[in-house]
Design a protein around this motif. Structure first.
Motif, PDB file in Angstrom:
ATOM      1  N   SER A 173      -3.289   0.077  -2.312  1.00  0.00           N
ATOM      2  CA  SER A 173      -4.169   1.482  -2.243  1.00  0.00           C
ATOM      3  C   SER A 173      -3.127   2.786  -2.186  1.00  0.00           C
ATOM      4  O   SER A 173      -2.172   2.595  -1.723  1.00  0.00           O
ATOM      5  N   ASN A 232      -9.214   3.386  -2.450  1.00  0.00           N
ATOM      6  CA  ASN A 232      -9.128   2.134  -1.662  1.00  0.00           C
ATOM      7  C   ASN A 232      -8.160   2.442  -0.460  1.00  0.00           C
ATOM      8  O   ASN A 232      -7.503   3.312  -0.260  1.00  0.00           O
ATOM      9  N   THR A 256      -3.694  -4.442  -1.233  1.00  0.00           N
ATOM     10  CA  THR A 256      -4.591  -3.345  -1.975  1.00  0.00           C
ATOM     11  C   THR A 256      -3.859  -2.516  -3.003  1.00  0.00           C
ATOM     12  O   THR A 256      -4.548  -1.893  -3.999  1.00  0.00           O
ATOM     13  N   CYS A 276       0.773  -1.153   0.011  1.00  0.00           N
ATOM     14  CA  CYS A 276       0.082  -0.108  -0.208  1.00  0.00           C
ATOM     15  C   CYS A 276       0.802   1.336  -0.015  1.00  0.00           C
ATOM     16  O   CYS A 276       2.160   0.773   0.164  1.00  0.00           O
TER      17      CYS A 276
END
Length: 260
Positions: A208, A221, A206, A10
């Motif tokens: 993200s 995300n 993720t 992430c």
């Protein structure tokens, strides 16, 4: 309680998360996400990424130069990366790799940067974190050439390439990481690639703030949402979520042994 799981990739230092880290970590914990690796994509941002890991127990970090930035950033040296790796919560080298989708004009410098990161992974014993996009042939060739010159460990982050690169990576003993892309309705071909891989070579992530899985697709995300990707992964392998979560936890700890 939710089964324990790790978001292996992430970007908590990105501006989308500014001022929200404590709330984000609380939501992650509620979802069973007990660890996450936040990734530095430009070495000049390493102090900020390292500070996140220092400040929050569940957060570990990795550092490298993203291939799309390889031509714009100072070329990392092996010594730079080895020095960063001395930090107790720095657990991986990268992300690095090849991206010919938007930045094919910088192929040569991307490949040079990739080989530098591979050597740093060898020297430190930390896993290499690979980004690959529209560069399957060169990626498979370089990873294989370098492995023959001296082994190292590696994860193909946010894997969404073709079956040949997947096979090449698995043949070298590397890992494939599932992102939210694997849960998209039209990703049937990608799910088939994962289904053909050994369960003990699978991680989840993720990436993200990008690539949120359903039911959050199109939104920002965050690490808590890795549980949705993992549930899709459990379906791919035909096992229940708790079993899949336990398998990916064991895989993460085998590869990212410094994060245990």
């Amino acid at each position: 309680m939710e089964p324990r799981i790790t978001d292996s990739h992430c970007h908590l230092d990105f501006p989308q998360f500014e001022g929200e880290i404590s709330d984000l970590l609380e939501r992650a914990g509620t979802a069973g996400v007990r660890r996450m690796v936040t990734i530095c994509t430009k070495l000049r941002t390493a102090p900020a990424v390292r500070a996140l890991a220092d400040a929050h127990a569940p957060v570990f970090w990795a550092a490298g130069t993203h291939p799309m930035s390889a031509a714009e950033e100072p070329l990392a040296t092996v010594e730079d990366l080895v020095e960063l790796a001395a930090h107790p919560k720095m657990v991986g080298i990268g992300e690095t790799g090849l991206d010919y989708h938007y930045t094919s004009e910088s192929k040569a410098i991307q490949q040079e940067s990739l080989r530098i990161h591979i050597e740093a992974a060898r020297r430190t014993g930390l896993p290499l974190i690979i980004h690959a996009r529209d560069a399957d042939d060169d990626m498979a060739r370089i990873l294989t050439e370098e492995y023959r010159a001296g082994d190292y460990s590696c994860v193909m982050h946010c894997f969404s390439s073709g079956p040949d690169l997947a096979a090449a990576a698995l043949d070298l003993g590397f890992y494939l990481s599932m992102s939210g892309i694997a849960a998209f309705p039209r990703s049937g071909d990608l799910r088939e690639i994962f289904a053909a891989a050994p369960l003990d070579r699978i991680l989840v992530e993720t990436d993200s703030p990008y690539l949120a899985p359903p039911p959050h697709r199109g939104k920002r995300n965050e690490p808590a949402f890795v549980s949705h990707t993992a549930r899709a992964g459990a379906d791919v392998f035909g096992i229940d979520y708790a079993e899949f979560a336990a398998a990916t936890e064991a895989n993460f700890e085998r590869l990212f042994s410094k994060a245990v």
